[in-house]
Write a protein that holds these residues in place. Structure first.
Motif, PDB file in Angstrom:
ATOM      1  N   GLY A  44       0.861  -1.314  -0.141  1.00 17.70           N
ATOM      2  CA  GLY A  44       0.130  -0.102  -0.179  1.00 17.70           C
ATOM      3  C   GLY A  44       0.697   1.223  -0.056  1.00 17.70           C
ATOM      4  O   GLY A  44       2.124   1.324   0.399  1.00 17.70           O
ATOM      5  N   HIS A  45       0.380   2.373  -0.477  1.00 23.73           N
ATOM      6  CA  HIS A  45       1.010   3.550  -0.478  1.00 23.73           C
ATOM      7  C   HIS A  45       1.503   3.954   0.692  1.00 23.73           C
ATOM      8  O   HIS A  45       0.778   4.060   2.040  1.00 23.73           O
ATOM      9  CB  HIS A  45       0.229   4.674  -1.078  1.00 23.73           C
ATOM     10  N   ILE A  46       2.633   4.369   1.014  1.00 20.23           N
ATOM     11  CA  ILE A  46       3.330   4.701   2.318  1.00 20.23           C
ATOM     12  C   ILE A  46       2.588   6.009   3.290  1.00 20.23           C
ATOM     13  O   ILE A  46       2.639   6.165   4.550  1.00 20.23           O
ATOM     14  CB  ILE A  46       4.785   4.938   2.428  1.00 20.23           C
ATOM     15  N   HIS A  47       1.888   7.087   2.302  1.00 22.27           N
ATOM     16  CA  HIS A  47       1.477   7.992   2.984  1.00 22.27           C
ATOM     17  C   HIS A  47      -0.012   8.318   2.891  1.00 22.27           C
ATOM     18  O   HIS A  47      -0.648   8.985   3.537  1.00 22.27           O
ATOM     19  CB  HIS A  47       1.509   9.315   1.947  1.00 22.27           C
ATOM     20  N   ALA A  48      -0.769   7.486   2.114  1.00 25.03           N
ATOM     21  CA  ALA A  48      -2.286   7.437   2.086  1.00 25.03           C
ATOM     22  C   ALA A  48      -2.797   5.973   1.603  1.00 25.03           C
ATOM     23  O   ALA A  48      -2.562   5.562   0.554  1.00 25.03           O
ATOM     24  CB  ALA A  48      -2.816   8.399   1.005  1.00 25.03           C
ATOM     25  N   ALA A  49      -3.429   5.452   2.778  1.00 26.19           N
ATOM     26  CA  ALA A  49      -4.176   4.041   2.345  1.00 26.19           C
ATOM     27  C   ALA A  49      -5.141   4.085   1.014  1.00 26.19           C
ATOM     28  O   ALA A  49      -5.478   3.021   0.464  1.00 26.19           O
ATOM     29  CB  ALA A  49      -4.784   3.727   3.658  1.00 26.19           C
TER      30      ALA A  49
ATOM     31  N   VAL B  88      -4.917   5.083  -1.932  1.00 24.37           N
ATOM     32  CA  VAL B  88      -4.212   5.140  -3.206  1.00 24.37           C
ATOM     33  C   VAL B  88      -4.366   3.928  -3.966  1.00 24.37           C
ATOM     34  O   VAL B  88      -3.544   3.123  -3.789  1.00 24.37           O
ATOM     35  CB  VAL B  88      -2.709   5.720  -3.194  1.00 24.37           C
ATOM     36  N   ARG B  89      -5.264   3.669  -4.848  1.00 21.67           N
ATOM     37  CA  ARG B  89      -5.590   2.472  -5.176  1.00 21.67           C
ATOM     38  C   ARG B  89      -4.466   2.033  -6.308  1.00 21.67           C
ATOM     39  O   ARG B  89      -4.326   0.740  -6.546  1.00 21.67           O
ATOM     40  CB  ARG B  89      -6.774   2.319  -6.128  1.00 21.67           C
TER      41      ARG B  89
ATOM     42  N   GLY C 238       6.925   2.339  -6.607  1.00 19.91           N
ATOM     43  CA  GLY C 238       5.670   2.995  -7.292  1.00 19.91           C
ATOM     44  C   GLY C 238       4.576   1.961  -7.322  1.00 19.91           C
ATOM     45  O   GLY C 238       4.735   1.012  -6.565  1.00 19.91           O
ATOM     46  N   GLY C 239       3.492   2.385  -7.808  1.00 19.67           N
ATOM     47  CA  GLY C 239       2.417   1.654  -7.933  1.00 19.67           C
ATOM     48  C   GLY C 239       2.382   0.779  -9.256  1.00 19.67           C
ATOM     49  O   GLY C 239       3.273   0.720  -9.943  1.00 19.67           O
ATOM     50  N   ARG C 240       1.129  -0.147  -9.348  1.00 25.13           N
ATOM     51  CA  ARG C 240       1.077  -0.949 -10.643  1.00 25.13           C
ATOM     52  C   ARG C 240       1.439  -0.054 -11.903  1.00 25.13           C
ATOM     53  O   ARG C 240       0.986   1.021 -12.015  1.00 25.13           O
ATOM     54  CB  ARG C 240      -0.394  -1.711 -10.630  1.00 25.13           C
ATOM     55  N   PRO C 241       2.193  -0.881 -12.722  1.00 26.00           N
ATOM     56  CA  PRO C 241       2.112  -0.234 -14.164  1.00 26.00           C
ATOM     57  C   PRO C 241       0.828   0.185 -14.877  1.00 26.00           C
ATOM     58  O   PRO C 241       0.081  -0.763 -14.577  1.00 26.00           O
ATOM     59  CB  PRO C 241       3.009  -1.197 -15.009  1.00 26.00           C
ATOM     60  N   HIS C 242       0.765   1.065 -15.133  1.00 27.72           N
ATOM     61  CA  HIS C 242      -0.451   1.396 -16.117  1.00 27.72           C
ATOM     62  C   HIS C 242      -1.808   1.392 -15.128  1.00 27.72           C
ATOM     63  O   HIS C 242      -2.868   1.014 -15.719  1.00 27.72           O
ATOM     64  CB  HIS C 242      -0.861   0.473 -17.228  1.00 27.72           C
ATOM     65  N   ALA C 243      -1.494   1.848 -13.904  1.00 27.16           N
ATOM     66  CA  ALA C 243      -2.831   1.589 -12.968  1.00 27.16           C
ATOM     67  C   ALA C 243      -3.912   2.352 -13.768  1.00 27.16           C
ATOM     68  O   ALA C 243      -3.667   3.648 -13.952  1.00 27.16           O
ATOM     69  CB  ALA C 243      -2.399   2.069 -11.791  1.00 27.16           C
ATOM     70  N   ARG C 244      -5.320   2.228 -13.762  1.00 23.91           N
ATOM     71  CA  ARG C 244      -6.371   2.917 -14.342  1.00 23.91           C
ATOM     72  C   ARG C 244      -7.760   2.529 -13.800  1.00 23.91           C
ATOM     73  O   ARG C 244      -8.650   2.433 -14.667  1.00 23.91           O
ATOM     74  CB  ARG C 244      -6.274   2.918 -15.953  1.00 23.91           C
ATOM     75  N   ILE C 245      -7.758   2.449 -12.456  1.00 25.93           N
ATOM     76  CA  ILE C 245      -9.112   2.154 -11.988  1.00 25.93           C
ATOM     77  C   ILE C 245      -9.575   2.927 -10.873  1.00 25.93           C
ATOM     78  O   ILE C 245     -10.538   2.850 -10.293  1.00 25.93           O
ATOM     79  CB  ILE C 245      -8.935   0.722 -11.223  1.00 25.93           C
ATOM     80  N   GLY C 246      -9.101   4.197 -11.135  1.00 26.17           N
ATOM     81  CA  GLY C 246      -9.591   5.377 -10.357  1.00 26.17           C
ATOM     82  C   GLY C 246      -8.950   5.371  -8.904  1.00 26.17           C
ATOM     83  O   GLY C 246      -7.937   4.775  -8.593  1.00 26.17           O
ATOM     84  N   GLY C 247      -9.807   6.148  -8.141  1.00 24.43           N
ATOM     85  CA  GLY C 247      -9.280   6.232  -6.788  1.00 24.43           C
ATOM     86  C   GLY C 247      -8.286   7.448  -6.545  1.00 24.43           C
ATOM     87  O   GLY C 247      -7.969   8.385  -7.494  1.00 24.43           O
TER      88      GLY C 247
END
Length: 193
Positions: free
Chosen positions: A135-140, A142-143, A171-180
């Motif tokens: 999970g993101h280190i600063h905000a839970a 961040v999907r 970073g997050g998942r490559p090409h994340a595109r589910i909003g949030g």
């Protein structure tokens, strides 16, 4: 590392360039650091695990420091998690001590981010595969940074051991595109949003 009976440590880094979409300009790095120690309570019930938890804080800081160095420094880390595999002669509670010790160790080395450190724990034998949540280190919320990292060692944990792990990603998942909530929208700094 600490005074615990450490049998081995392992550091691994995944370098991810794409997930079938366009190649990233900079790869996503996902690192896993695992330490395997002898379980001092294997085969018996220990009513007070608080001293064990407190003593593991140093181990958490040391493991976090080593992993961060392998990934390129604290400023590169955007996601984290922790995992525990307790050998068969132990109990799940022997691994639960890592929630505070490992989590706080990472937070100290990363400058005290506030988001909860996701975790997974299980009882298992040598070669157990555990998928550790990120999970993101600063905000839970961040999907894009909800992900997993595999924690496994071919010869651990043995029946009287515990494998404690930390995972971090750049970073997050490559090409994340589910909003949030987007990373650029983090504003409350309460660990949630």
């Amino acid at each position: 590392m600490s005074s615990y009976d450490i049998r081995k440590t392992a550091l691994s880094i995944e370098t991810i360039w794409h997930e079938r979409g366009p190649r990233l300009e900079k790869p996503l790095l996902i690192g896993t650091a695992v330490v395997v120690i002898r379980n001092p309570f294997a085969g018996r019930f220990e009513p007070n695990l608080m001293p064990f938890q407190a003593a593991l804080r140093e181990l958490g800081r040391e493991l976090a420091t080593r992993l961060i160095a392998q990934i390129g420094g604290a400023s590169q880390i955007e996601a984290y998690g922790k995992g525990i595999i307790v050998g068969e002669d132990g109990e799940l509670e022997h691994g639960a001590v890592w929630h505070e010790a490992g989590g706080q160790g990472m937070r100290e080395v990363l400058g005290q981010p506030k988001a909860i450190v996701p975790a997974a724990k299980t009882i298992g034998g040598a070669g157990t595969r555990l998928m550790v949540p990120l999970g993101h280190i600063h905000a839970a919320y961040v999907r894009s940074h909800f992900g997993t990292a595999e924690m496994t060692l071919w010869d651990a944990p043995r029946r009287d051991e515990i494998a404690f792990g930390l995972v971090m990603a750049t970073g997050g998942r490559p090409h994340a595109r589910i909003g949030g909530l987007a990373v650029s929208e983090i504003s409350v700094h309460d660990g949630q949003r």
